[in-house]
Every structure is written in C-alpha cells, then in structure tokens.
Design a protein around this motif. Structure first.
Motif, PDB file in Angstrom:
ATOM      1  N   ASP A   1      10.307  39.292  -5.789  1.00 53.80           N
ATOM      2  CA  ASP A   1       9.059  38.532  -5.871  1.00 53.80           C
ATOM      3  C   ASP A   1       8.104  38.943  -4.749  1.00 53.80           C
ATOM      4  N   ARG A   2       8.655  39.091  -3.561  1.00 51.59           N
ATOM      5  CA  ARG A   2       7.839  39.462  -2.408  1.00 51.59           C
ATOM      6  C   ARG A   2       7.148  40.799  -2.642  1.00 51.59           C
ATOM      7  N   GLU A   3       7.867  41.788  -3.124  1.00 55.58           N
ATOM      8  CA  GLU A   3       7.296  43.115  -3.362  1.00 55.58           C
ATOM      9  C   GLU A   3       6.264  43.081  -4.493  1.00 55.58           C
ATOM     10  N   ARG A   4       6.490  42.258  -5.487  1.00 56.21           N
ATOM     11  CA  ARG A   4       5.503  42.121  -6.575  1.00 56.21           C
ATOM     12  C   ARG A   4       4.232  41.463  -6.056  1.00 56.21           C
ATOM     13  N   ARG A   5       4.398  40.424  -5.209  1.00 55.79           N
ATOM     14  CA  ARG A   5       3.225  39.758  -4.616  1.00 55.79           C
ATOM     15  C   ARG A   5       2.434  40.725  -3.741  1.00 55.79           C
ATOM     16  N   LEU A   6       3.144  41.519  -2.953  1.00 53.40           N
ATOM     17  CA  LEU A   6       2.467  42.504  -2.104  1.00 53.40           C
ATOM     18  C   LEU A   6       1.690  43.511  -2.954  1.00 53.40           C
ATOM     19  N   SER A   7       2.277  43.928  -4.049  1.00 54.16           N
ATOM     20  CA  SER A   7       1.596  44.856  -4.944  1.00 54.16           C
ATOM     21  C   SER A   7       0.293  44.252  -5.463  1.00 54.16           C
ATOM     22  N   VAL A   8       0.340  42.989  -5.844  1.00 47.80           N
ATOM     23  CA  VAL A   8      -0.868  42.304  -6.324  1.00 47.80           C
ATOM     24  C   VAL A   8      -1.897  42.203  -5.199  1.00 47.80           C
ATOM     25  N   GLN A   9      -1.448  41.869  -3.997  1.00 49.89           N
ATOM     26  CA  GLN A   9      -2.358  41.785  -2.853  1.00 49.89           C
ATOM     27  C   GLN A   9      -2.988  43.140  -2.554  1.00 49.89           C
ATOM     28  N   TYR A  10      -2.193  44.181  -2.546  1.00 48.38           N
ATOM     29  CA  TYR A  10      -2.708  45.525  -2.272  1.00 48.38           C
ATOM     30  C   TYR A  10      -3.729  45.947  -3.335  1.00 48.38           C
ATOM     31  N   THR A  11      -3.409  45.654  -4.573  1.00 49.05           N
ATOM     32  CA  THR A  11      -4.320  46.022  -5.659  1.00 49.05           C
ATOM     33  C   THR A  11      -5.638  45.260  -5.538  1.00 49.05           C
ATOM     34  N   ALA A  12      -5.562  43.981  -5.221  1.00 48.03           N
ATOM     35  CA  ALA A  12      -6.788  43.192  -5.034  1.00 48.03           C
ATOM     36  C   ALA A  12      -7.606  43.739  -3.865  1.00 48.03           C
ATOM     37  N   TYR A  13      -6.931  44.088  -2.774  1.00 47.75           N
ATOM     38  CA  TYR A  13      -7.614  44.648  -1.609  1.00 47.75           C
ATOM     39  C   TYR A  13      -8.257  45.993  -1.962  1.00 47.75           C
ATOM     40  N   LEU A  14      -7.548  46.799  -2.718  1.00 45.77           N
ATOM     41  CA  LEU A  14      -8.089  48.080  -3.159  1.00 45.77           C
ATOM     42  C   LEU A  14      -9.351  47.868  -3.996  1.00 45.77           C
ATOM     43  N   ASN A  15      -9.294  46.954  -4.942  1.00 45.60           N
ATOM     44  CA  ASN A  15     -10.459  46.686  -5.798  1.00 45.60           C
ATOM     45  C   ASN A  15     -11.648  46.197  -4.972  1.00 45.60           C
ATOM     46  N   GLU A  16     -11.384  45.321  -4.025  1.00 45.43           N
ATOM     47  CA  GLU A  16     -12.447  44.812  -3.149  1.00 45.43           C
ATOM     48  C   GLU A  16     -13.042  45.955  -2.320  1.00 45.43           C
ATOM     49  N   ALA A  17     -12.193  46.823  -1.808  1.00 46.65           N
ATOM     50  CA  ALA A  17     -12.654  47.952  -0.997  1.00 46.65           C
ATOM     51  C   ALA A  17     -13.549  48.878  -1.814  1.00 46.65           C
ATOM     52  N   VAL A  18     -13.118  49.211  -3.001  1.00 52.08           N
ATOM     53  CA  VAL A  18     -13.886  50.124  -3.842  1.00 52.08           C
ATOM     54  C   VAL A  18     -15.228  49.506  -4.221  1.00 52.08           C
ATOM     55  N   MET A  19     -15.226  48.251  -4.609  1.00 54.74           N
ATOM     56  CA  MET A  19     -16.483  47.585  -4.975  1.00 54.74           C
ATOM     57  C   MET A  19     -17.449  47.550  -3.796  1.00 54.74           C
ATOM     58  N   THR A  20     -16.938  47.366  -2.600  1.00 52.40           N
ATOM     59  CA  THR A  20     -17.776  47.308  -1.409  1.00 52.40           C
ATOM     60  C   THR A  20     -18.316  48.682  -1.042  1.00 52.40           C
ATOM     61  N   LEU A  21     -17.467  49.679  -1.062  1.00 56.89           N
ATOM     62  CA  LEU A  21     -17.867  50.997  -0.575  1.00 56.89           C
ATOM     63  C   LEU A  21     -18.683  51.813  -1.572  1.00 56.89           C
ATOM     64  N   LYS A  22     -18.589  51.508  -2.850  1.00 57.63           N
ATOM     65  CA  LYS A  22     -19.304  52.355  -3.806  1.00 57.63           C
ATOM     66  C   LYS A  22     -20.804  52.049  -3.867  1.00 57.63           C
ATOM     67  N   LYS A  23     -21.224  50.889  -3.413  1.00 59.54           N
ATOM     68  CA  LYS A  23     -22.649  50.537  -3.439  1.00 59.54           C
ATOM     69  C   LYS A  23     -23.244  50.742  -2.042  1.00 59.54           C
ATOM     70  N   PRO A  24     -24.353  51.450  -1.958  1.00 53.32           N
ATOM     71  CA  PRO A  24     -24.941  51.731  -0.635  1.00 53.32           C
ATOM     72  C   PRO A  24     -25.242  50.483   0.200  1.00 53.32           C
ATOM     73  N   LEU A  25     -25.755  49.428  -0.421  1.00 51.06           N
ATOM     74  CA  LEU A  25     -26.088  48.224   0.351  1.00 51.06           C
ATOM     75  C   LEU A  25     -24.832  47.557   0.901  1.00 51.06           C
ATOM     76  N   THR A  26     -23.843  47.328   0.063  1.00 49.94           N
ATOM     77  CA  THR A  26     -22.643  46.646   0.547  1.00 49.94           C
ATOM     78  C   THR A  26     -21.854  47.533   1.508  1.00 49.94           C
ATOM     79  N   ARG A  27     -21.927  48.850   1.308  1.00 50.20           N
ATOM     80  CA  ARG A  27     -21.285  49.767   2.256  1.00 50.20           C
ATOM     81  C   ARG A  27     -21.957  49.649   3.634  1.00 50.20           C
ATOM     82  N   ALA A  28     -23.288  49.585   3.651  1.00 52.20           N
ATOM     83  CA  ALA A  28     -24.021  49.430   4.918  1.00 52.20           C
ATOM     84  C   ALA A  28     -23.655  48.100   5.577  1.00 52.20           C
TER      85      ALA A  28
END
Length: 179
Positions: A45-72
C-alpha cells in the motif's frame, strides 16, 4: 524519486526560464512510464501511495513548467519571491493606462463593424507585449541580484495582466464566433 526536490530537479532539467519544452515533454513521458501506479499494483500500500504522490507531483511540475507565466512565477518562488498572491507592488501608471485602453477596446469589440479584425488586433498586441515581458523577465532573472529579481517580479505581475486579457480575448472570441 524525491518530491522534496524542486520541479526542475525532479525532472532532471536545468533551472532556467528558457526551458527546452521538448526536453520537458520527453522527460515527463519517461517518468510517467516509470511512476505509473499500474506498475506498482502488486506492491505494498505504501509503495502504491508513493507512486500516486509521485505521479501527482510530476503532473503538477509539468503543468507549471510548460507555461511561461507559471514557470516565471515558480522560478521566483524558488528565490523566495511570491507572485502568486496579491501584492502591494505598484505598476507604472503608463502600463496601467495601457491595460485600461486594451480592456476598453475589448469591451467595444461586440459593437465593432469587424469584430474579428478587432479581436485579431487585440490578440496581436497581447502577444507582442507578452513576448517583450518574457524577454525582460529572462534578462532580469539571469542577473540574479536582489534588484534584478524584484524587476523580474514586476515583469511577472505585468505578465499576469496580459495573460488575463489574452484569456478574456479568447473567451469573447468563443462567444462571438462559436454561436
């Protein structure tokens, strides 16, 4: 994987405003394959939860960095400068007057004889202004002094105005021409 890393570190990308979006996309796909929760379904369960957390963090990172304003905004956040919330920064009166004129132009589009041409002209102005501000931000950010970072923050606040106007232009365009 470590979600205490900043987005750039997490994605193994250089901390820069002039980010290579192709590299961002490629790295994102690589990590999505590695971190996808289905790959962890047979684990604890712990490893599955971590996977979900990592994936959510990855999605947040990509959404932030791909747009010039949010990246700034994120780059300045890493420097301890908050541009996400309202601030007491005073923008130049000329810039604010220009914004008022652009908004008045947007409000008059519905009554224009050629609303599509008016919207195109407004969008061209927004695009041009945003390009200038992005260049200014990058220059100030790379200097990395307290004064230049504050100037970069002013650029971001102006970019927020321009970005909002751009979204309003798109919304009006949708209303007028998708009816």
């Amino acid at each position: 994987m470590d979600i205490t890393q900043n987005y750039f570190e997490f994605l193994a990308l250089p901390v820069t405003y002039q980010l290579d979006l192709q590299s961002l996309s490629e790295r994102s796909r690589e990590l999505q394959k590695t971190l996808h929760p289905d790959r962890f379904s047979h684990l604890s369960d712990r490893e599955r939860r971590l996977s979900v957390q990592y994936t959510a963090y990855l999605n947040e990172a990509v959404m932030t960095l791909k747009k010039p304003l949010t990246r700034a905004q994120y780059l300045l956040k890493l420097e301890g400068i908050d541009t996400f919330s309202e601030s007491q920064v005073h923008l130049e009166p000329m810039f604010l007057m220009q914004q008022m004129e652009l908004r008045e132009g947007l409000e008059s589009v519905r009554d224009a004889s050629e609303p599509e041409a008016e919207l195109l002209a407004l969008q061209a102005t927004v695009d041009s202004e945003m390009e200038v501000l992005r260049g200014q931000f990058d220059s100030f950010y790379r200097q990395s002094t307290p004064t230049s970072l504050e100037a970069a923050a002013v650029c971001v606040r102006k970019m927020q105005f321009i970005d909002k106007l751009g979204r309003e232009i798109e919304a009006l365009e949708d209303q007028l021409f998708d009816e």
